[in-house]
Design a protein around this motif. Sequence first.
Motif, PDB file in Angstrom:
ATOM      1  N   PRO A 135     -14.728  -0.782  -1.817  1.00 42.45           N
ATOM      2  CA  PRO A 135     -14.494   0.511  -1.861  1.00 42.45           C
ATOM      3  C   PRO A 135     -14.180   2.182  -3.426  1.00 42.45           C
ATOM      4  CG  PRO A 135     -12.436  -0.130  -0.051  1.00 42.45           C
ATOM      5  CD  PRO A 135     -13.927  -1.467  -1.097  1.00 42.45           C
ATOM      6  N   LYS A 153      -8.382  -6.446   3.234  1.00 41.30           N
ATOM      7  CA  LYS A 153      -6.950  -6.288   3.107  1.00 41.30           C
ATOM      8  C   LYS A 153      -6.989  -6.605   4.695  1.00 41.30           C
ATOM      9  CE  LYS A 153      -4.283  -3.722   0.149  1.00 41.30           C
ATOM     10  NZ  LYS A 153      -3.392  -2.379  -0.013  1.00 41.30           N
ATOM     11  N   ARG A 206      -2.768   9.413  -8.260  1.00 43.03           N
ATOM     12  CA  ARG A 206      -2.851   9.115  -6.624  1.00 43.03           C
ATOM     13  C   ARG A 206      -1.832   9.172  -5.142  1.00 43.03           C
ATOM     14  NH1 ARG A 206      -6.009   4.949  -5.434  1.00 43.03           N
ATOM     15  NH2 ARG A 206      -7.319   6.116  -7.310  1.00 43.03           N
ATOM     16  N   PRO A 245      -5.641   0.523  -7.991  1.00 49.51           N
ATOM     17  CA  PRO A 245      -4.237   0.459  -8.260  1.00 49.51           C
ATOM     18  C   PRO A 245      -4.067  -1.177  -9.642  1.00 49.51           C
ATOM     19  CG  PRO A 245      -4.026  -0.029  -5.627  1.00 49.51           C
ATOM     20  CD  PRO A 245      -6.163   0.089  -6.442  1.00 49.51           C
ATOM     21  N   CYS A 290     -13.969  -5.262  -5.230  1.00 50.79           N
ATOM     22  CA  CYS A 290     -13.586  -3.862  -4.131  1.00 50.79           C
ATOM     23  C   CYS A 290     -14.740  -3.251  -3.397  1.00 50.79           C
ATOM     24  CB  CYS A 290     -12.561  -2.942  -5.055  1.00 50.79           C
ATOM     25  SG  CYS A 290     -12.079  -2.536  -4.333  1.00 50.79           S
ATOM     26  N   CYS A 343     -11.115  -9.929  -3.298  1.00 51.34           N
ATOM     27  CA  CYS A 343     -11.069  -8.771  -4.730  1.00 51.34           C
ATOM     28  C   CYS A 343      -9.787  -9.255  -5.062  1.00 51.34           C
ATOM     29  CB  CYS A 343     -10.274  -7.586  -4.843  1.00 51.34           C
ATOM     30  SG  CYS A 343      -9.054  -7.601  -3.827  1.00 51.34           S
ATOM     31  N   CYS A 365       0.921  -0.943   0.105  1.00 50.38           N
ATOM     32  CA  CYS A 365      -0.246   0.168   0.038  1.00 50.38           C
ATOM     33  C   CYS A 365       0.902   1.767  -0.164  1.00 50.38           C
ATOM     34  CB  CYS A 365      -1.286  -0.239   1.432  1.00 50.38           C
ATOM     35  SG  CYS A 365      -2.473   1.291   1.616  1.00 50.38           S
ATOM     36  N   LEU A 367     -11.784  -3.747  -9.467  1.00 57.61           N
ATOM     37  CA  LEU A 367     -12.182  -4.869  -9.464  1.00 57.61           C
ATOM     38  C   LEU A 367     -12.941  -5.428  -8.845  1.00 57.61           C
ATOM     39  CD1 LEU A 367      -8.330  -5.308  -7.992  1.00 57.61           C
ATOM     40  CD2 LEU A 367      -8.742  -6.082 -10.279  1.00 57.61           C
ATOM     41  N   CYS A 399      -3.700   4.254  -7.381  1.00 56.30           N
ATOM     42  CA  CYS A 399      -2.311   4.775  -6.262  1.00 56.30           C
ATOM     43  C   CYS A 399      -1.288   3.991  -7.114  1.00 56.30           C
ATOM     44  CB  CYS A 399      -1.965   3.573  -5.594  1.00 56.30           C
ATOM     45  SG  CYS A 399      -3.367   4.398  -4.330  1.00 56.30           S
ATOM     46  N   PHE A 435       0.362   4.066   1.684  1.00 54.97           N
ATOM     47  CA  PHE A 435       0.475   4.474   3.163  1.00 54.97           C
ATOM     48  C   PHE A 435       1.360   4.368   3.648  1.00 54.97           C
ATOM     49  CE2 PHE A 435      -3.652   5.796   2.064  1.00 54.97           C
ATOM     50  CZ  PHE A 435      -3.441   7.515   3.049  1.00 54.97           C
ATOM     51  N   VAL A 462      -3.752  11.157   0.715  1.00 54.98           N
ATOM     52  CA  VAL A 462      -3.656  10.525  -0.136  1.00 54.98           C
ATOM     53  C   VAL A 462      -5.590  10.506  -0.031  1.00 54.98           C
ATOM     54  CG1 VAL A 462      -3.561   8.212  -1.159  1.00 54.98           C
ATOM     55  CG2 VAL A 462      -1.340   9.565   0.083  1.00 54.98           C
ATOM     56  N   CYS A 516      -9.174  -0.834   3.207  1.00 55.04           N
ATOM     57  CA  CYS A 516     -10.175  -2.561   3.010  1.00 55.04           C
ATOM     58  C   CYS A 516     -10.497  -3.615   3.738  1.00 55.04           C
ATOM     59  CB  CYS A 516     -10.423  -2.697   1.306  1.00 55.04           C
ATOM     60  SG  CYS A 516      -9.051  -3.531   1.232  1.00 55.04           S
TER      61      CYS A 516
HETATM   62  S1  BJ8 Z   1      -4.000   4.067  -0.318  1.00 54.00           S
HETATM   63  S2  BJ8 Z   1      -6.312   1.749  -2.790  1.00 54.00           S
HETATM   64  S3  BJ8 Z   1      -2.895   0.391  -2.255  1.00 54.00           S
HETATM   65  S4  BJ8 Z   1      -5.401   0.601   0.044  1.00 54.00           S
HETATM   66  S5  BJ8 Z   1      -8.453  -3.172  -4.944  1.00 54.00           S
HETATM   67  S6  BJ8 Z   1      -7.385  -4.661  -1.313  1.00 54.00           S
HETATM   68  S7  BJ8 Z   1      -8.601  -1.562  -1.958  1.00 54.00           S
HETATM   69  S8  BJ8 Z   1     -10.716  -4.600  -1.845  1.00 54.00           S
HETATM   70  S9  BJ8 Z   1      -5.638  -1.955  -3.394  1.00 54.00           S
HETATM   71 FE1  BJ8 Z   1      -5.449   0.586  -2.508  1.00 54.00          FE
HETATM   72 FE2  BJ8 Z   1      -3.802   1.674  -0.302  1.00 54.00          FE
HETATM   73 FE3  BJ8 Z   1      -6.214   2.484  -0.782  1.00 54.00          FE
HETATM   74 FE4  BJ8 Z   1      -4.106   2.373  -2.444  1.00 54.00          FE
HETATM   75 FE5  BJ8 Z   1      -9.417  -3.341  -1.164  1.00 54.00          FE
HETATM   76 FE6  BJ8 Z   1     -10.282  -2.460  -3.017  1.00 54.00          FE
HETATM   77 FE7  BJ8 Z   1      -8.569  -4.803  -2.983  1.00 54.00          FE
HETATM   78 FE8  BJ8 Z   1      -7.449  -2.874  -3.125  1.00 54.00          FE
END
Ligand code: BJ8
Length: 425
Positions: free
Chosen positions: A379, A148, A315, A286, A377, A115, A77, A374, A311, A79, A342, A145
């Motif tokens: 969000p 994850k 982003r 992403p 997913c 996902c 991620c 995806l 991402c 972050f 972000v 999310c």
């Molecule tokens: S900051 S976008 S890299 S969490 S596609 S695993 S959101 S169910 S990847 Fe992400 Fe960090 Fe956010 Fe960016 Fe979950 Fe959606 Fe799967 Fe995702």
Amino acid sequence: MSEDYRSMWADLGLDLVAHDALLGVLGQAYQDIYLTQKNRPEGMGYFDFVMSEVHGLRIKELLDEKAAGRKVVGSYCVFVPEEIVLAANATLVGLCSGADFATEEVEKLLPRNTCALIKSSFGFKLGKVCPYFESADMIVGENTCDGKKKAYESLGGLVKNLYVMDLPQVKSGQGKALLKAEYERFKEAVEKLTSVPVTAESLKKAIETVNAKRAALHRLSSFRRAEPAPISGLDALLANQVFFYDNPARFTESVNKVCDELEKRVAKKQGVFPEGTPRILVSGCPQAVPNWKVPFIVETSGAVIVGEESCVGERGVRNLTDETGQTLEEMMEAIVDRYFKVDCAIFTPNPERLEHIKAMAAEYKADGVIHYGLQFCQPYLMESIPVERALKAGHIPTLRLETDYSTEDVGQLKTRIEAFIEQLR
Ligand code: BJ8
């Protein structure tokens, strides 16, 4: 592949037969998708080389760094702050999560309706085919999310050193305080891992290094505003993907070399596709290596992708960390400020993202937006509905896609994408 690599992979515990099969598929996909493109900037040769050595030379470099006492941290991620990792004498790498692997095994641990990105991260671990994962001294998960967040609980049983970072979901004062506390806790964890304390000096240098990487990608993006676009979306996406793997200084230099060429192309109005080619902005989840499915379909259907609101894209790199801080506290504060901006869809509400999509569509002169979601997913799929509504209300043609990593829907996607591009002409 050289015998040296094979023994390196065996030492890492990879399943050599499965890994050979993966490299075979990856190499063929790269050949078919990337090397068939026309008018590529010469500087992309570097990225072709990186991809051909992504499980070879780069892993060897990481292992050499480890032998010299450096640690490797893997993440999923944007972050996870690279500045802190570098400042504590470790290297941050993105972990494989862009292709289906060992699906049957994965679905024993995760529900089918998870996902593709999360399933893929498990697949690479369970199938023993990700040398980055196996080289990492610490794997960082993050509470983003729900998928994850819960998946890391299961992943914890499969790895030695999983570190889970909590993240805010609301852009409030309390949310920012949580991020700050978590980055402090992360700093301590990485310092403990490496036995190297983060100092004002090392953090300043790390901030500059990571900003330089981001600035090189800003420069690359700036040329994509030109008509005709001087680089394909596939190539620009590749640079954004390699951002997560390569040595930072070498990456910056290589992107800037491509930019020098793009500068000349723009001056000569030399496009990668003919003038008047419909321009698309991709927005959403992403796209990790080797997830090139949608951009490949778009760019072989008569359009060019001029930006990624993602991402693995803008982003992830839009904001720089303020470099004026002098003390460790000031720099940590600047890092928190930077990452708190972000606009991931895990935040609620998340109005900045819609504003950024609109601004990017205007800046990159996009004729239309493809929302890339995806399957499963929540969000991004949830946000895609109001995003589509708002863009259409603003007279920006929008196509909302929901897909996964399989090739089963390629025909159907192609039909929808071609019809969308037709509408933009
Ligand atoms: S900051 S976008 S890299 S969490 S596609 S695993 S959101 S169910 S990847 Fe992400 Fe960090 Fe956010 Fe960016 Fe979950 Fe959606 Fe799967 Fe995702």
